[in-house]
Design an enzyme around this catalytic site. Structure first.
Site, mmCIF file in Angstrom:
data_model
loop_
_atom_site.group_PDB
_atom_site.id
_atom_site.type_symbol
_atom_site.label_atom_id
_atom_site.label_comp_id
_atom_site.label_asym_id
_atom_site.label_seq_id
_atom_site.Cartn_x
_atom_site.Cartn_y
_atom_site.Cartn_z
ATOM 1 N N ARG A 48 -51.910 64.487 -10.253
ATOM 2 C CA ARG A 48 -50.660 64.251 -9.521
ATOM 3 C C ARG A 48 -50.059 65.614 -9.176
ATOM 4 O O ARG A 48 -50.580 66.651 -9.541
ATOM 5 C CB ARG A 48 -49.678 63.433 -10.373
ATOM 6 N N GLY A 49 -48.927 65.572 -8.477
ATOM 7 C CA GLY A 49 -48.292 66.795 -8.007
ATOM 8 C C GLY A 49 -48.739 67.070 -6.585
ATOM 9 O O GLY A 49 -49.936 67.180 -6.310
ATOM 10 N N ALA A 50 -47.776 67.181 -5.661
ATOM 11 C CA ALA A 50 -48.127 67.250 -4.245
ATOM 12 C C ALA A 50 -49.138 68.344 -3.914
ATOM 13 O O ALA A 50 -50.147 68.077 -3.251
ATOM 14 C CB ALA A 50 -46.847 67.409 -3.406
ATOM 15 N N ARG A 85 -51.748 57.586 -1.704
ATOM 16 C CA ARG A 85 -50.330 57.716 -2.054
ATOM 17 C C ARG A 85 -49.604 58.224 -0.809
ATOM 18 O O ARG A 85 -49.846 59.343 -0.365
ATOM 19 C CB ARG A 85 -50.121 58.659 -3.246
ATOM 20 N N GLN A 188 -42.997 62.337 -16.929
ATOM 21 C CA GLN A 188 -43.677 63.582 -16.559
ATOM 22 C C GLN A 188 -42.957 64.806 -17.104
ATOM 23 O O GLN A 188 -43.602 65.808 -17.433
ATOM 24 C CB GLN A 188 -43.795 63.690 -15.032
ATOM 25 N N ASP A 229 -42.144 66.519 -2.573
ATOM 26 C CA ASP A 229 -43.376 65.875 -2.144
ATOM 27 C C ASP A 229 -43.487 65.814 -0.626
ATOM 28 O O ASP A 229 -44.588 65.792 -0.085
ATOM 29 C CB ASP A 229 -43.465 64.467 -2.728
ATOM 30 N N ASN A 239 -38.606 63.632 -3.317
ATOM 31 C CA ASN A 239 -39.127 64.138 -4.592
ATOM 32 C C ASN A 239 -39.049 63.010 -5.603
ATOM 33 O O ASN A 239 -38.572 61.910 -5.304
ATOM 34 C CB ASN A 239 -38.337 65.367 -5.045
ATOM 35 N N LYS A 240 -39.505 63.281 -6.813
ATOM 36 C CA LYS A 240 -39.530 62.260 -7.853
ATOM 37 C C LYS A 240 -38.182 61.552 -7.939
ATOM 38 O O LYS A 240 -37.133 62.175 -7.892
ATOM 39 C CB LYS A 240 -39.878 62.893 -9.196
#
Length: 345
Positions: A48-50, A85, A188, A229, A239-240
Site C-alpha cells: 500500500r501507499g500511493a 484501487r 496503519q 493519494d 488522503n487516508k
C-alpha cells in the site's frame, strides 16, 4: 539519509514486497510472479501507499510481459492493474508509464526493459523522497508534529513523503517527537508508522484518532503533515480517511496543515476534489480487526478509505520539485508539467 528498512525488490521474474498486513509482529516477504497474486496483495493492503503502488503497478507490467510481451497483453495488464484501487492515481500511472516505455521495443526485449524501468523508477522515487524532505525543512516550523496513516518507507520505498520530512526535521534537531494517529480501521499509524519511527530512533507518541482534534488545539504540535493519494489541480487532496478532520481542527487552531507528496500524485484530469474517485472498502473492516469482532453482527458500515481535504485548508503542498502554495492551480500545473516532461528518463 537512508530508509530504515527495505520493503520492495525487483528480482526478475518476480516482485518481492514486505507483507504489511503482518507488521509489526512479523516481517514476511511475498514473492509475486503473476497478476492475480499482485491484485490480491494490492486489494488486501499487503502492499500500500500511493508511491509504492506506482512501483508495483510498473512491476505488474513487467510480470505480464514475461508471459506475453504482445501489445494487447501489455496494455490490458496496465489497465487491469490500474483498476484495482481507484483513488491512488500512481497505481494506474506507474503501470501506464512502464507499458509506454516498453511498447516501442521489440517484443523479445520488453520483459527485460520493463524490469529495468522498475529499478530506475525505484531509484527516482528514492531521490524524490530526499528532495521532498529537503523542501519540507524550509516550511515546517520547529516543534513537534502530528501525522496520520503511514507515509514512510512502507509507502514509498524511500525515506517517505510526510515521514521523510519528519525524519529530516528530527535529524536537524527541529522536533523532539512525532505524534501518530492510530488510523482506524486498519491501524496503519499504530502498526506501521510507529514501527518505522522506532526503527529510526525517533520518539513517537500514539493517540486514538478521536483524540487528534484535542491534541491539535492543545498547543502541543506546531504542524500537521500528511501524505496524499491524489491531488486535484486546485489543491483539493485525497488522503487516508480522517485527514479532513485533522485539517479542519488545524485551521480552527491556527496550526499549519501540510501535504507532502511527489508531483506524480497530482492528477491533471481532476480540476477539483469532486472528480476524485473514492474507494469504499468492506464493512468487515469496521467493528473488528484480524478476526476479532467487537460489534454485533448485522450492523451496516460506512467505510470510505479516503476523504478529500479542500485546498483552502492546506498551508502548502511540499513536492520534490518545490513548494506549492494557495491558490494552487497555476503552481501545481507548472510543477506537474515540468515533472511529466522527464518521467521515465
Amino acid at each position: 539519509m537512508r530508509a530504515p528498512v527495505a520493503v520492495v525488490a525487483f528480482e526478475r521474474p518476480t516482485l518481492r514486497v514486505l507483507d504489511q498486513t503482518l507488521l509489526p509482529q512479523e516481517e514476511h516477504w511475498l514473492e509475486i510472479g503473476d497478476l492475480e497474486t499482485l491484485e490480491e496483495a494490492i486489494r488486501s493492503l499487503r502492499v500500500r501507499g500511493a508511491p509504492l503502488l506506482g512501483l508495483c503497478g510498473a512491476a505488474g507490467v513487467a510480470i505480464a510481459a514475461e508471459r506475453d510481451p504482445g501489445d494487447a497483453a501489455i496494455r490490458e495488464a496496465a489497465a487491469r492493474i490500474g483498476r484495482v484501487r481507484p483513488t491512488a492515481v500512481e497505481l494506474a500511472t506507474g503501470a501506464a508509464a512502464c507499458a509506454a516505455a516498453v511498447l516501442g521495443r521489440a517484443p523479445e526485449e520488453r520483459a527485460a526493459a520493463a524490469w529495468t524501468f522498475c529499478a530506475e523508477y525505484l531509484a527516482r522515487r528514492q531521490a524524490e523522497d530526499e528532495a521532498i524532505a529537503r523542501n519540507g525543512l524550509a516550511v515546517l516550523p520547529p516543534g513537534d508534529v502530528l501525522t496520520h496513516c503511514n507515509t514512510g518507507t512502507l509507502a514509498t520505498g524511500g525515506i517517505g513523503t510526510a515521514l521523510g520530512v519528519i525524519r529530516a526535521a528530527f535529524a536537524a534537531g527541529r522536533l523532539a517527537r512525532c505524534y501518530v494517529t492510530e488510523t482506524r480501521p486498519l491501524l496503519q499509524g499504530a502498526r506501521l508508522t510507529t514501527w518505522e519511527l522506532v526503527k529510526s530512533g525517533i520518539p513517537a507518541v500514539l493517540l486514538p484518532d478521536t483524540a487528534a482534534a484535542a491534541l491539535i488545539t492543545s498547543g502541543r504540535v506546531s504542524a500537521v503533515v500528511t501524505g496524499a493519494d491524489r491531488i486535484a489541480l486546485n489543491g483539493d487532496t485525497a488522503n487516508k480517511v480522517g485527514t479532513l478532520g485533522l485539517a479542519l481542527a488545524a485551521a480552527h487552531a491556527g496550526v499549519p496543515f501540510f501535504i507532502a507528496a511527489p508531483v506524480s500524485t497530482v492528477d491533471p484530469g481532476c480540476a477539483d476534489g469532486s472528480a476524485i474517485p473514492i474507494e469504499f472498502r468492506s464493512a468487515e473492516e469496521v467493528g473488528g480487526f484480524r478476526g476479532q469482532r467487537w460489534s454485533p453482527g448485522g450492523i451496516e458500515a460506512w467505510n470510505p478509505a479516503f476523504d478529500v481535504t479542500p485546498g483552502g485548508l492546506i498551508a502548502a503542498i511540499i513536492t520534490e520539485r518545490g513548494i506549492a502554495r494557495p491558490p494552487y492551480g497555476p503552481g501545481l500545473r507548472a510543477l506537474f508539467e515540468h515533472a511529466a516532461s522527464g518521467f521515465g528518463t
